[in-house]
Motif scaffolding. Structure first.
Motif, PDB file in Angstrom:
ATOM      1  N   CYS A  40      80.641  21.121  41.308  1.00 48.90           N
ATOM      2  CA  CYS A  40      81.767  20.924  39.838  1.00 48.90           C
ATOM      3  C   CYS A  40      83.338  21.117  40.964  1.00 48.90           C
ATOM      4  O   CYS A  40      83.309  22.208  40.923  1.00 48.90           O
ATOM      5  CB  CYS A  40      82.084  21.535  38.323  1.00 48.90           C
ATOM      6  SG  CYS A  40      83.868  20.788  38.061  1.00 48.90           S
ATOM      7  N   GLN A  60      80.303  21.652  31.396  1.00 44.44           N
ATOM      8  CA  GLN A  60      81.925  22.760  31.552  1.00 44.44           C
ATOM      9  C   GLN A  60      83.304  21.529  31.558  1.00 44.44           C
ATOM     10  O   GLN A  60      84.651  21.857  30.967  1.00 44.44           O
ATOM     11  CB  GLN A  60      82.503  23.403  31.613  1.00 44.44           C
ATOM     12  CG  GLN A  60      81.504  25.178  32.093  1.00 44.44           C
ATOM     13  CD  GLN A  60      81.468  25.636  30.425  1.00 44.44           C
ATOM     14  OE1 GLN A  60      82.515  25.801  30.058  1.00 44.44           O
ATOM     15  NE2 GLN A  60      80.288  25.459  30.083  1.00 44.44           N
ATOM     16  N   CYS A  61      83.137  20.452  32.714  1.00 51.63           N
ATOM     17  CA  CYS A  61      84.478  19.566  32.599  1.00 51.63           C
ATOM     18  C   CYS A  61      83.745  18.393  32.367  1.00 51.63           C
ATOM     19  O   CYS A  61      82.668  17.933  32.877  1.00 51.63           O
ATOM     20  CB  CYS A  61      84.815  20.034  33.886  1.00 51.63           C
ATOM     21  SG  CYS A  61      84.858  21.630  35.200  1.00 51.63           S
ATOM     22  N   CYS A 120      79.301  17.928  34.988  1.00 57.88           N
ATOM     23  CA  CYS A 120      79.724  19.492  34.895  1.00 57.88           C
ATOM     24  C   CYS A 120      79.797  19.589  33.506  1.00 57.88           C
ATOM     25  O   CYS A 120      80.048  18.852  32.215  1.00 57.88           O
ATOM     26  CB  CYS A 120      80.780  20.229  35.649  1.00 57.88           C
ATOM     27  SG  CYS A 120      81.025  21.622  35.025  1.00 57.88           S
ATOM     28  N   CYS A 163      86.369  22.913  38.287  1.00 56.08           N
ATOM     29  CA  CYS A 163      85.421  24.366  38.278  1.00 56.08           C
ATOM     30  C   CYS A 163      84.972  25.427  39.283  1.00 56.08           C
ATOM     31  O   CYS A 163      84.713  26.577  39.289  1.00 56.08           O
ATOM     32  CB  CYS A 163      85.242  24.853  36.679  1.00 56.08           C
ATOM     33  SG  CYS A 163      83.391  24.584  37.168  1.00 56.08           S
TER      34      CYS A 163
END
Ligand code: ADP
Ligand code: ZN
Length: 750
Positions: free
Chosen positions: A485, A469-470, A467, A488
């Protein structure tokens, strides 16, 4: 009547860690009590708050008066306030935050005209000076109230042809009281259930029920309920350790019946995931309308009504998830915490309380019995029983002499060698499914990972899709052909070639429930197979419908995540297959082995609950792991002994207390700097008794673009950590863009 202290201490949501003093105006003197919710002037506007103390004197001289009482009865009482104060202190939260958790949102929000209706009643008797003090409209209102008694606000305004303004003005001057009156609405729809009678108990069940009854002051002795609570011996805590299928629920039911006979109510906590219609029905079938249900799947209106049914005493028994531990049952005879080891009892948001531990504390405050039940108690509770803090009641056998399922551990390394590649199903499991289908028996396949494949891996360069963002790998979902993901929820299209080396031969590694479903449908085309996980049960009612169909025999194979591991009782299930037992074992958490044992024992417990004995096939790449072996032998005690040794040695819970402080923020360097500062200050302040780890990245180091660092503290007592920690955080508050979360007795370390 005793004179009311003239000053109330109020906790409002506006201010954090403190209370404010307000004068109690004469008209309200008789109706305000501890726990009352009131409207107060706050700065230039108004705020609602709770009366959390009543005192004679204040340090301040410029006190303002309470404006109005917003509810006719206090929403909280003294024992619950005491519990709230304990939670705030122990879990490092503010009283206001705890009070919010104590009351369901729809009950708290009721002031905004929700469900409840506003009633106006006069607060002053007819007086001679009315004409001078009031406007015409206000006088008309008073006349009406004096002659006709309390009125619904809306009806009164309509009748007199006025707006609510004159009535509010009267309220401010103390001429009337405006309060909420709940309107009785259609109660929660309940299916018509055949009432059940208490079952003839097995010997061990009878012993457990007797222990419960003795502790609640009913049963053989002549002690009345009233004297039991004030007796020198507090009822304390009973740990009910009963293997799956040993009839723990019947023990709860008969224990509760005893409490009811003694004029007391009960709270039954179950994990949210186990709050199936089946669980609820078992209580409703025995106790009917006296049962109220509290959980997050109810509509706001239903929750509001159920809460008021409890408060009014119409419902004496509450079955609910975590927050039902705060239900206003009066008087309370016992609290049951079923599956007490469940991590979901821990609230992962402020206040970060554990409902099991709160139940124990509430029991102590209110002199009521607490029963913790599980087939696989937490090491914490097991240790408390070993130390004699809790009494132990054991149900070592299944009812009716049904046998525990036979558990086979299948070594997937050997299987891979045999077939020449890694496969999802072993020969043994395939065979087992065939046999059960031929005999029209049912099968549960368990895999604690949803999705199709767990990761997208490039076989050439080793690139793994993560991901953006993660810091976790994304999971391939076949239904919509996207990578998602699980942290999120963001999803994106599958790239045509490897973003790193441009190789087009992407490979799917690992597997989730969707892939299992696909294989099952291919291999057993005639079988009716259904998948149950959060992807499949998104729509309301899907969960209940699938379980209903499974019960009715319309489904042969149920495939699912931990959603199907808990508390289900399906007599025709004779085979449970655990597709991969290794996942939970490899979590970066000192409780990984305990979780694995619990999960496997629970899933295994779904097999062979009817007359035909059951079999469990556990597929694993680590067959010799002690947790796997203990599960195979059904040896909980042996597992605990072994695991305790490791925990004691390394000073992990239950042999030390653990607090996890998490620091989060968008700037990695600033978060780390602050975390390190706090770590150093803690190490300097806390001394020998507290072990302060170095601040380090959390196992999931980034979520939605936010960096996360952790600081682990361990000590013999919680206070040894939280007292200095609170001081340090107060003296060195975090920079604006860094957030700090203190998690006392942390369960999730990710
Ligand atoms: P546990 O919660 O310990 O896994 P349950 O309470 O679900 O076990 O009980 C398993 C089954 O045994 C249920 O169908 C229950 O109705 C039945 N049962 C429980 N106690 C008795 C008893 N004394 N005699 C006969 N059946 C019982
Ligand atoms: Zn993400």
């Amino acid at each position: 009547m005793a004179r009311m202290p003239p000053i109330a201490k109020i906790a409002t949501h506006v201010a954090l860690d403190r209370t404010f003093d307000y004068l109690i105006p004469e008209p309200l003197a008789g109706s305000i009590a501890l726990g009352s919710r009131v409207l107060v002037p706050f700065g230039r506007s108004q705020a609602t708050g709770f009366v959390v103390g009543l005192v004679e004197r204040s340090d301040r001289t410029d006190l303002k008066s309470i404006l109005a009482l917003t509810d006719p009865h206090p929403l909280l009482d003294e024992p619950l306030l005491e519990l709230a104060r304990w939670i705030a202190g122990y879990y490092c939260a503010t009283l206001e935050q705890v009070l919010r958790a104590l009351l369901p949102a729809p009950v708290r929000k009721a002031g905004s005209g929700f469900k409840a209706q506003l009633t106006v009643r006069h607060a002053r008797e007819r007086a001679a000076d009315v004409a001078d003090a009031l406007s015409d409209k206000q006088r008309a209102v008073m006349e009406r109230l004096w002659t006709a008694g309390p009125q619904l606000l809306q009806a009164l305004a309509r009748e007199l042809g006025i707006t609510a303004a004159p009535i509010q003005a009267l309220r401010r001057k103390g001429w009337v009281v405006v309060a909420e009156e709940t309107v009785e609405r259609t109660p929660l729809s309940r299916r018509t259930l055949l009432p059940t009678e208490p079952l003839q108990l097995e010997v061990e069940q009878a012993a457990a029920v007797a222990m419960i009854k003795a502790a609640t002051g009913v049963g053989g002795s002549e002690v009345s309920a009233a004297t039991a609570s004030s007796a020198a011996q507090p009822p304390g805590v009973i740990l009910l350790h009963g293997v799956t299928g040993s009839g723990k629920t019947e023990v709860y039911l008969q224990g509760i019946a005893g409490a009811l006979a003694a004029g007391r109510g009960a709270i039954v906590l179950v994990p949210e995931i186990a709050l199936t219609p089946q669980t609820i029905e078992r209580f409703v079938a025995r106790f009917g309308e006296q049962v109220a249900v509290l959980h997050s799947h109810l509509s706001e209106g239903e929750r509001h009504d159920e809460w008021h049914r409890i408060r009014s005493g119409a419902a004496r028994i509450v079955v609910g998830a975590r927050s039902a531990v705060f239900a206003p049952v009066r008087p309370l005879g016992m609290i049951v915490v079923d599956e007490e080891h469940e991590p979901s009892y821990k609230q992962e948001d402020v206040p970060r309380y554990n409902a099991r531990d709160v139940a124990v504390m509430r029991g102590r405050i209110e002199g009521c019995l607490v029963v913790l039940g599980s087939a696989t108690p937490s090491l914490e509770s097991w240790n408390n029983a070993a130390k004699g803090k809790y009494r132990l009641a054991s149900l070592p056998r299944r009812v009716d002499n049904r046998r525990m399922p036979a558990i086979r551990i299948v070594d997937m390394r050997i299987n891979a060698e045999r077939v020449g590649h890694v496969s999802v199903f072993s020969k043994e499991l395939m065979q087992g499914i065939h046999e059960r289908l031929a005999r029209a028996e049912q099968i549960i396949l368990f895999l604690n990972r949803r999705g199709f494949a767990t990761s997208l891996v490039c076989p050439k360069c080793g690139f793994r899709a993560e991901c953006d963002q993660c810091s976790v790998a994304v999971t391939y979902h076949r239904q919509d052909d996207r990578l998602r993901c699980h942290l999120c929820g963001q999803s994106r299209a599958v790239p045509a070639k490897c973003p790193q080396c441009a190789d087009p031969a992407f490979k799917y590694g690992g597997f989730g429930t969707q892939r299992v479903e696909t294989i099952v449908k291919k291999c057993f085309p005639k079988a009716r197979a259904v998948r149950m996980d959060t992807d499949a049960t998104g729509t309301k009612g899907a969960h209940d419908r699938i379980l209903g169909d499974f019960r009715a025999g319309k489904i042969d194979i149920l495939i699912g995540t931990q959603m199907i591991a808990k508390g289900l009782d399906f007599p025709n299930v004779t085979l449970v297959g655990v597709i991969s037992a290794d996942q939970s074992l490899h979590m970066p958490d000192f409780r990984a082995a305990e979780r694995t044992y619990q999960l496997l024992a629970q899933v295994a417990g779904r097999a062979g609950r009817g007359t035909v004995s059951g079999e469990v096939i556990v597929q694993t790449y680590t067959p010799h792991h002690p947790a796997m072996q203990a599960v195979r032998r059904n040896d909980f005690t042996g597992f605990c002994d072994m695991e305790s040794e490791f925990r004691r040695e390394l000073r992990y819970p239950p042999f030390a207390r653990l607090t996890c402080v998490t620091f989060r923020g968008a700037s990695e360097s600033r978060v780390l700097f602050y975390a390190e500062t706090i770590s150093k200050k803690m190490a300097a302040a806390a001394g020998e008794q507290v072990r302060v780890a170095d601040a380090c990245p959390a196992p999931i180091a980034r979520v939605k673009g936010v960096f996360r660092f952790q600081l682990m503290l361990r000590a013999g007592s919680v206070r040894a950590m939280t007292v200095p920690l609170r001081e340090i955080l107060r003296d060195h508050p975090p920079p604006k863009d860094v957030k700090v979360a203190v998690d006392v007795d942390a369960i999730s370390l990710l």
